[in-house]
Design a protein around this motif. Structure first.
Motif, short mmCIF file in Angstrom:
data_model
loop_
_atom_site.label_atom_id
_atom_site.label_comp_id
_atom_site.label_asym_id
_atom_site.label_seq_id
_atom_site.Cartn_x
_atom_site.Cartn_y
_atom_site.Cartn_z
N LEU A 151 -3.16 -7.51 9.61
CA LEU A 151 -2.27 -8.01 8.57
C LEU A 151 -0.83 -7.76 9.00
O LEU A 151 -0.50 -6.69 9.49
CB LEU A 151 -2.54 -7.30 7.24
N GLN A 152 0.01 -8.77 8.81
CA GLN A 152 1.44 -8.65 9.11
C GLN A 152 2.20 -8.63 7.79
O GLN A 152 2.09 -9.55 6.99
CB GLN A 152 1.92 -9.81 9.98
N ILE A 153 2.98 -7.57 7.58
CA ILE A 153 3.75 -7.39 6.35
C ILE A 153 5.22 -7.46 6.71
O ILE A 153 5.68 -6.77 7.63
CB ILE A 153 3.41 -6.04 5.68
N SER A 154 5.99 -8.27 6.00
CA SER A 154 7.38 -8.49 6.36
C SER A 154 8.21 -7.22 6.24
O SER A 154 7.97 -6.38 5.36
CB SER A 154 7.99 -9.60 5.50
N GLY A 155 9.20 -7.10 7.12
CA GLY A 155 10.10 -5.96 7.05
C GLY A 155 10.84 -5.91 5.72
O GLY A 155 11.12 -4.83 5.19
N GLY A 156 11.15 -7.09 5.16
CA GLY A 156 11.81 -7.11 3.86
C GLY A 156 10.95 -6.54 2.76
O GLY A 156 11.44 -5.84 1.86
N ARG A 206 4.45 -15.66 0.01
CA ARG A 206 4.03 -14.27 -0.05
C ARG A 206 4.54 -13.58 1.21
O ARG A 206 4.58 -14.18 2.28
CB ARG A 206 2.51 -14.16 -0.16
N PRO A 207 4.93 -12.32 1.09
CA PRO A 207 5.57 -11.63 2.22
C PRO A 207 4.58 -10.98 3.19
O PRO A 207 4.86 -9.94 3.76
CB PRO A 207 6.42 -10.58 1.52
N TRP A 208 3.42 -11.58 3.38
CA TRP A 208 2.44 -11.04 4.32
C TRP A 208 1.52 -12.18 4.76
O TRP A 208 1.45 -13.23 4.13
CB TRP A 208 1.59 -9.94 3.69
N ARG A 209 0.85 -11.98 5.87
CA ARG A 209 -0.14 -12.94 6.33
C ARG A 209 -1.23 -12.22 7.11
O ARG A 209 -0.99 -11.18 7.72
CB ARG A 209 0.49 -14.04 7.20
N VAL A 254 4.44 1.91 -2.74
CA VAL A 254 3.34 1.00 -2.41
C VAL A 254 3.90 -0.10 -1.50
O VAL A 254 4.59 -1.01 -1.96
CB VAL A 254 2.70 0.40 -3.67
N LEU A 255 3.61 -0.02 -0.21
CA LEU A 255 4.12 -0.99 0.74
C LEU A 255 3.33 -2.29 0.72
O LEU A 255 3.87 -3.36 1.00
CB LEU A 255 4.09 -0.40 2.16
N PHE A 256 2.04 -2.19 0.40
CA PHE A 256 1.18 -3.37 0.43
C PHE A 256 -0.06 -3.10 -0.42
O PHE A 256 -0.66 -2.03 -0.31
CB PHE A 256 0.76 -3.67 1.88
N GLY A 308 -17.45 -10.22 2.09
CA GLY A 308 -17.13 -10.19 0.67
C GLY A 308 -15.66 -9.90 0.45
O GLY A 308 -14.84 -9.94 1.36
N VAL A 309 -15.33 -9.59 -0.79
CA VAL A 309 -13.94 -9.31 -1.14
C VAL A 309 -13.53 -7.94 -0.60
O VAL A 309 -14.25 -6.95 -0.77
CB VAL A 309 -13.74 -9.35 -2.67
N MET A 310 -12.38 -7.89 0.04
CA MET A 310 -11.82 -6.64 0.54
C MET A 310 -10.47 -6.38 -0.12
O MET A 310 -9.71 -7.32 -0.38
CB MET A 310 -11.64 -6.66 2.06
N THR A 311 -10.19 -5.12 -0.37
CA THR A 311 -8.91 -4.71 -0.92
C THR A 311 -8.23 -3.76 0.06
O THR A 311 -8.87 -2.81 0.53
CB THR A 311 -9.08 -3.99 -2.28
N VAL A 312 -6.99 -4.04 0.37
CA VAL A 312 -6.21 -3.21 1.28
C VAL A 312 -4.99 -2.68 0.55
O VAL A 312 -4.30 -3.43 -0.14
CB VAL A 312 -5.77 -4.00 2.54
N ARG A 313 -4.74 -1.41 0.71
CA ARG A 313 -3.58 -0.77 0.06
C ARG A 313 -2.94 0.18 1.06
O ARG A 313 -3.62 1.01 1.67
CB ARG A 313 -4.03 -0.01 -1.19
N LEU A 314 -1.62 0.05 1.22
CA LEU A 314 -0.86 0.91 2.11
C LEU A 314 0.29 1.53 1.34
O LEU A 314 1.10 0.82 0.75
CB LEU A 314 -0.31 0.11 3.30
N THR A 315 0.33 2.85 1.33
CA THR A 315 1.39 3.56 0.60
C THR A 315 2.12 4.50 1.54
O THR A 315 1.60 4.89 2.59
CB THR A 315 0.81 4.35 -0.59
N ALA A 316 3.34 4.86 1.15
CA ALA A 316 4.18 5.73 1.97
C ALA A 316 4.84 6.78 1.10
O ALA A 316 5.39 6.46 0.04
CB ALA A 316 5.25 4.93 2.70
N GLN A 317 4.79 8.01 1.55
CA GLN A 317 5.44 9.11 0.85
C GLN A 317 6.51 9.68 1.78
O GLN A 317 6.20 10.33 2.77
CB GLN A 317 4.42 10.19 0.51
#
Length: 235
Positions: free
Chosen positions: A100-105, A83-86, A132-134, A143-152
């Protein structure tokens, strides 16, 4: 006697001071004027601690890998990852700061796919959000967490983006949470609203939309944490 530094001058130096702090350099000797400004300016002090938290979360993860003799480097490479994140850091039982680290690729491919869809006139279901970057969910002590990162991408400069980070959890989020994004030398932080959304405007993702070249750009560090203003900055 030299003139006190302005906020703009200090903001330009925050990354240098934070990196020296993580490296355990003597900040009083190296950055006395900056520290003096941080003591009297809550806005710059908060910016400094956000940047410092992002660097420390990554530094702790690197130290843990080194101590364990883990051969897998923290920085992503050309080898296909599961997976491209950790997730970074080990804060149990405290969740925050959550790094959270998200790969440049991953960042680059998300932006390419978004642009290709725009060029073909194919609107995604979440097209209003942009690229949608992530978008992931994972378990935490809250508990369960959801993370979402978007770019316009901005119409006036496609190298600059308006980012939106959203954090959702099974339990109520603590008040005062902020989000920060570190991409190379670019850094911004913003408070989360009641819906768990933080907005970062005019953020530069350098080279992320280029078609040619082998460089994938730096990994992106996404951090959720609390404002820290009352700590001693001397080192």
């Amino acid at each position: 006697m030299s003139e006190p530094l302005t906020c703009d001058e200090v903001q330009d130096l925050i990354d240098v001071v934070a990196r020296d702090a993580v490296a355990e350099e003597n900040l009083s000797e190296r950055h006395g004027p900056v520290l003096a400004h941080l003591r009297s300016c809550p806005r710059c002090r908060a910016s400094y601690f956000f940047f410092l938290d992002a660097l420390q979360v990554r530094h702790e993860a690197e130290a843990r890998l080194a101590a364990a003799g883990d051969p897998v480097p923290l920085t992503f490479n050309a080898i296909e990852e599961e997976r491209p994140w950790r997730r970074l850091g080990d804060r149990h039982p405290e969740v925050f700061p959550l790094g959270l680290q998200i790969s440049g690729g991953q960042i680059r491919e998300a932006l390419r796919a978004w642009r290709l869809g725009e060029a073909r006139g194919v609107a995604a279901a979440d097209g209003d959000e942009g690229a949608v970057l992530f978008s992931e969910w994972f378990g935490t002590d809250r508990g369960v967490m959801t993370v979402r990162l978007t770019a316009q991408p901005r119409a006036d400069d496609p190298e600059r983006m308006d980012l939106k980070a959203r954090l959702k959890a099974d339990e109520d989020l603590p008040p005062g949470l902020h989000v920060s994004v570190l991409w190379g030398s670019e850094f911004q932080a913003a408070p989360l609203d009641r819906a768990g959304v933080g907005r970062l405007t005019d953020f530069r993702l350098a080279g992320a939309l280029e078609d040619e070249g082998d460089s994938e750009g730096p990994d992106l560090i996404l951090t959720f944490g609390m404002v820290r203003e009352d700590e001693d900055q001397d080192g």
